[in-house]
Design a protein around this motif. Structure first.
Motif, mmCIF file in Angstrom:
data_model
loop_
_atom_site.group_PDB
_atom_site.id
_atom_site.type_symbol
_atom_site.label_atom_id
_atom_site.label_comp_id
_atom_site.label_asym_id
_atom_site.label_seq_id
_atom_site.Cartn_x
_atom_site.Cartn_y
_atom_site.Cartn_z
ATOM 1 N N ASP A 1 -16.558 -31.026 41.256
ATOM 2 C CA ASP A 1 -16.891 -31.568 39.936
ATOM 3 C C ASP A 1 -16.280 -32.945 39.713
ATOM 4 O OD1 ASP A 1 -14.220 -30.887 39.676
ATOM 5 O OD2 ASP A 1 -14.502 -29.632 37.900
ATOM 6 N N SER A 2 -15.982 -33.668 40.791
ATOM 7 C CA SER A 2 -15.330 -34.973 40.629
ATOM 8 C C SER A 2 -16.201 -35.965 39.865
ATOM 9 C CB SER A 2 -14.942 -35.563 41.988
ATOM 10 O OG SER A 2 -16.087 -35.831 42.767
ATOM 11 N N GLN A 3 -17.524 -35.889 40.012
ATOM 12 C CA GLN A 3 -18.403 -36.801 39.272
ATOM 13 C C GLN A 3 -18.245 -36.598 37.759
ATOM 14 O OE1 GLN A 3 -20.535 -39.319 40.375
ATOM 15 N NE2 GLN A 3 -19.461 -39.020 42.299
ATOM 16 N N THR A 4 -18.077 -35.348 37.353
ATOM 17 C CA THR A 4 -17.899 -35.037 35.933
ATOM 18 C C THR A 4 -16.499 -35.400 35.473
ATOM 19 O OG1 THR A 4 -19.492 -33.237 36.142
ATOM 20 C CG2 THR A 4 -18.053 -33.211 34.200
ATOM 21 N N VAL A 5 -15.494 -34.979 36.232
ATOM 22 C CA VAL A 5 -14.093 -35.174 35.841
ATOM 23 C C VAL A 5 -13.722 -36.653 35.763
ATOM 24 C CG1 VAL A 5 -11.705 -34.799 36.576
ATOM 25 C CG2 VAL A 5 -13.361 -32.923 36.718
ATOM 26 N N TYR A 6 -14.117 -37.428 36.759
ATOM 27 C CA TYR A 6 -13.685 -38.823 36.827
ATOM 28 C C TYR A 6 -14.649 -39.827 36.202
ATOM 29 C CZ TYR A 6 -10.012 -37.196 39.892
ATOM 30 O OH TYR A 6 -8.925 -36.537 40.392
ATOM 31 N N PHE A 7 -15.936 -39.455 36.089
ATOM 32 C CA PHE A 7 -16.923 -40.434 35.647
ATOM 33 C C PHE A 7 -17.841 -39.966 34.528
ATOM 34 C CE2 PHE A 7 -16.204 -41.119 40.263
ATOM 35 C CZ PHE A 7 -15.571 -42.347 40.184
ATOM 36 N N ASP A 8 -17.688 -38.738 34.054
ATOM 37 C CA ASP A 8 -18.547 -38.182 33.002
ATOM 38 C C ASP A 8 -20.020 -38.208 33.411
ATOM 39 O OD1 ASP A 8 -19.072 -36.932 30.550
ATOM 40 O OD2 ASP A 8 -19.384 -38.838 29.531
ATOM 41 N N ARG A 9 -20.278 -37.844 34.670
ATOM 42 C CA ARG A 9 -21.643 -37.756 35.195
ATOM 43 C C ARG A 9 -21.963 -36.307 35.527
ATOM 44 N NH1 ARG A 9 -20.086 -42.066 39.594
ATOM 45 N NH2 ARG A 9 -20.011 -43.912 38.293
ATOM 46 N N HIS A 10 -23.228 -36.018 35.745
ATOM 47 C CA HIS A 10 -23.652 -34.707 36.241
ATOM 48 C C HIS A 10 -22.902 -34.445 37.555
ATOM 49 C CE1 HIS A 10 -26.255 -31.667 38.049
ATOM 50 N NE2 HIS A 10 -26.714 -31.432 36.821
ATOM 51 N N PRO A 11 -22.459 -33.207 37.802
ATOM 52 C CA PRO A 11 -21.673 -32.953 39.021
ATOM 53 C C PRO A 11 -22.418 -33.262 40.324
ATOM 54 C CG PRO A 11 -22.150 -30.898 37.856
ATOM 55 C CD PRO A 11 -22.599 -32.017 36.979
ATOM 56 N N ARG A 12 -23.736 -33.274 40.295
ATOM 57 C CA ARG A 12 -24.511 -33.579 41.505
ATOM 58 C C ARG A 12 -25.035 -35.013 41.508
ATOM 59 N NH1 ARG A 12 -22.316 -29.372 41.946
ATOM 60 N NH2 ARG A 12 -20.882 -30.880 42.775
ATOM 61 N N ALA A 13 -24.516 -35.857 40.623
ATOM 62 C CA ALA A 13 -24.897 -37.270 40.633
ATOM 63 C C ALA A 13 -24.504 -37.872 41.980
ATOM 64 C CB ALA A 13 -24.230 -38.019 39.496
ATOM 65 N N ARG A 14 -25.349 -38.730 42.475
ATOM 66 C CA ARG A 14 -25.120 -39.377 43.769
ATOM 67 C C ARG A 14 -25.153 -40.888 43.570
ATOM 68 N NH1 ARG A 14 -28.818 -41.244 47.810
ATOM 69 N NH2 ARG A 14 -27.855 -41.227 49.848
ATOM 70 N N THR A 15 -24.113 -41.552 44.045
ATOM 71 C CA THR A 15 -24.104 -43.011 44.053
ATOM 72 C C THR A 15 -24.888 -43.449 45.291
ATOM 73 O OG1 THR A 15 -21.904 -43.009 43.058
ATOM 74 C CG2 THR A 15 -22.663 -45.085 44.027
ATOM 75 N N VAL A 16 -26.066 -44.031 45.068
ATOM 76 C CA VAL A 16 -26.915 -44.466 46.171
ATOM 77 C C VAL A 16 -26.301 -45.684 46.840
ATOM 78 C CG1 VAL A 16 -29.212 -45.343 46.791
ATOM 79 C CG2 VAL A 16 -28.970 -43.532 45.059
ATOM 80 N N GLN A 17 -25.935 -46.668 46.028
ATOM 81 C CA GLN A 17 -25.336 -47.888 46.564
ATOM 82 C C GLN A 17 -24.652 -48.663 45.449
ATOM 83 O OE1 GLN A 17 -27.708 -51.363 47.992
ATOM 84 N NE2 GLN A 17 -26.799 -50.878 49.993
ATOM 85 N N ILE A 18 -23.640 -49.411 45.833
ATOM 86 C CA ILE A 18 -22.944 -50.343 44.949
ATOM 87 C C ILE A 18 -22.969 -51.701 45.632
ATOM 88 C CG2 ILE A 18 -20.741 -50.945 43.864
ATOM 89 C CD1 ILE A 18 -20.076 -47.911 43.915
ATOM 90 N N ARG A 19 -23.289 -52.740 44.879
ATOM 91 C CA ARG A 19 -23.281 -54.105 45.412
ATOM 92 C C ARG A 19 -22.472 -54.981 44.470
ATOM 93 N NH1 ARG A 19 -28.114 -54.598 48.806
ATOM 94 N NH2 ARG A 19 -27.909 -56.826 49.106
ATOM 95 N N MET A 20 -21.684 -55.872 45.045
ATOM 96 C CA MET A 20 -20.906 -56.815 44.256
ATOM 97 C C MET A 20 -21.465 -58.214 44.467
ATOM 98 S SD MET A 20 -18.492 -56.917 42.028
ATOM 99 C CE MET A 20 -17.431 -55.516 42.191
ATOM 100 N N LEU A 21 -21.815 -58.850 43.340
ATOM 101 C CA LEU A 21 -22.355 -60.207 43.329
ATOM 102 C C LEU A 21 -21.413 -61.111 42.546
ATOM 103 C CD1 LEU A 21 -26.065 -59.414 42.297
ATOM 104 C CD2 LEU A 21 -25.058 -59.316 44.579
ATOM 105 N N ARG A 22 -21.613 -62.409 42.694
ATOM 106 C CA ARG A 22 -20.794 -63.345 41.928
ATOM 107 C C ARG A 22 -21.605 -64.577 41.557
ATOM 108 N NH1 ARG A 22 -15.681 -67.215 43.464
ATOM 109 N NH2 ARG A 22 -15.521 -68.018 41.368
ATOM 110 N N THR A 23 -21.349 -65.076 40.351
ATOM 111 C CA THR A 23 -21.768 -66.403 39.941
ATOM 112 C C THR A 23 -20.580 -67.031 39.231
ATOM 113 O OG1 THR A 23 -23.405 -67.758 38.795
ATOM 114 C CG2 THR A 23 -22.800 -65.714 37.734
ATOM 115 N N ARG A 24 -20.146 -68.142 39.661
ATOM 116 C CA ARG A 24 -19.019 -68.881 39.092
ATOM 117 C C ARG A 24 -17.958 -67.984 38.465
ATOM 118 N NH1 ARG A 24 -22.038 -74.304 36.930
ATOM 119 N NH2 ARG A 24 -22.835 -74.850 38.982
#
Length: 176
Positions: free
Chosen positions: A44-67
Motif C-alpha cells: 500500500d505504499s502508493q496510498t501511504v506515501y502519495f495518496d494514490r490508489h494502491p495499484r497506481a503505476r508510475t509509467v515514467q517521470i521526466r525532468m525538464l528545465r527552462t532557465r
C-alpha cells in the motif's frame, strides 16, 4: 524558515512523449533525464506515501528545465484515474506562467503552431498593471492551461513598496 525556494513544479500528463515534445520542441525547455516505471504490486505504499490508489503505476517521470524552472512531468496509470483536465476555476487546477519579452510575437508564434490560445492578450489587472503589462492563457494539446506574461516596465505595486516579487525581468530579486 522551512523553504529555501522552489526546486521544481510537477505536472501529470496523459502522454509523456507528446508532453516532452510540446515543452522542448515548442517552448524551448531542455530534457534532462527520465526514470520509471515504478509500482507496488502487493503493498500500500502508493496510498501511504502519495495518496494514490494502491495499484497506481508510475509509467515514467521526466525532468525538464527552462532557465529558472525545473519541470517534472509524470505519467501514471491507475484504476481510479480521472482523465479530464480540471477547469481553471476547479480546486486543484494549476498553471505555469512563462515570461515573454514580446507578447504579440509570442501569441502569433503559438497560433502559427496550432496551439489553442484562449482569446488573446489582456492587460494585467490591479497591482500588476503597468506599461505594456499583459497576459494570455493557452492550452497544451491535453488541455493543461499555461500562461504567457509580460511586464517589461514593472508592475504598479512596485511604486508603493520596496518589497519585490521574484521577476525574470530582474533575477537579482532575493528573498529576505
Amino acid at each position: 524558515m522551512i523553504s529555501r525556494g522552489i526546486d521544481h513544479i510537477g505536472l501529470t500528463v496523459p502522454d509523456m512523449e507528446q508532453a516532452v515534445q510540446f515543452f522542448t520542441g515548442l517552448l524551448g525547455f531542455e530534457d534532462f533525464y527520465a526514470h520509471g516505471p515504478y509500482e507496488d504490486l502487493d503493498g500500500d505504499s502508493q496510498t501511504v506515501y502519495f495518496d494514490r490508489h494502491p495499484r497506481a503505476r508510475t509509467v515514467q517521470i521526466r525532468m525538464l528545465r527552462t532557465r529558472n524552472l525545473n519541470l517534472e512531468l509524470l505519467q501514471f496509470e491507475s484504476p481510479d484515474q480521472v482523465r479530464r483536465m480540471p477547469k481553471t476555476s476547479d480546486w486543484g487546477s494549476a498553471h505555469i506562467a512563462l515570461y515573454v519579452e514580446d507578447m504579440a510575437k509570442a501569441v502569433a508564434y503559438l497560433r502559427a503552431q496550432d496551439v489553442e490560445v484562449l482569446g488573446g492578450s489582456l492587460p494585467l489587472p490591479g497591482p500588476e498593471t503597468g506599461t505594456n503589462a499583459e497576459f494570455c492563457f493557452f492550452l497544451t494539446p491535453w488541455g493543461q492551461p499555461l500562461e504567457l506574461i509580460s511586464y517589461p516596465h514593472g508592475k504598479a505595486y512596485e511604486r508603493d513598496t520596496s518589497r519585490r516579487l521574484y521577476s525574470p525581468v530582474d533575477p537579482t530579486t532575493e528573498w529576505e
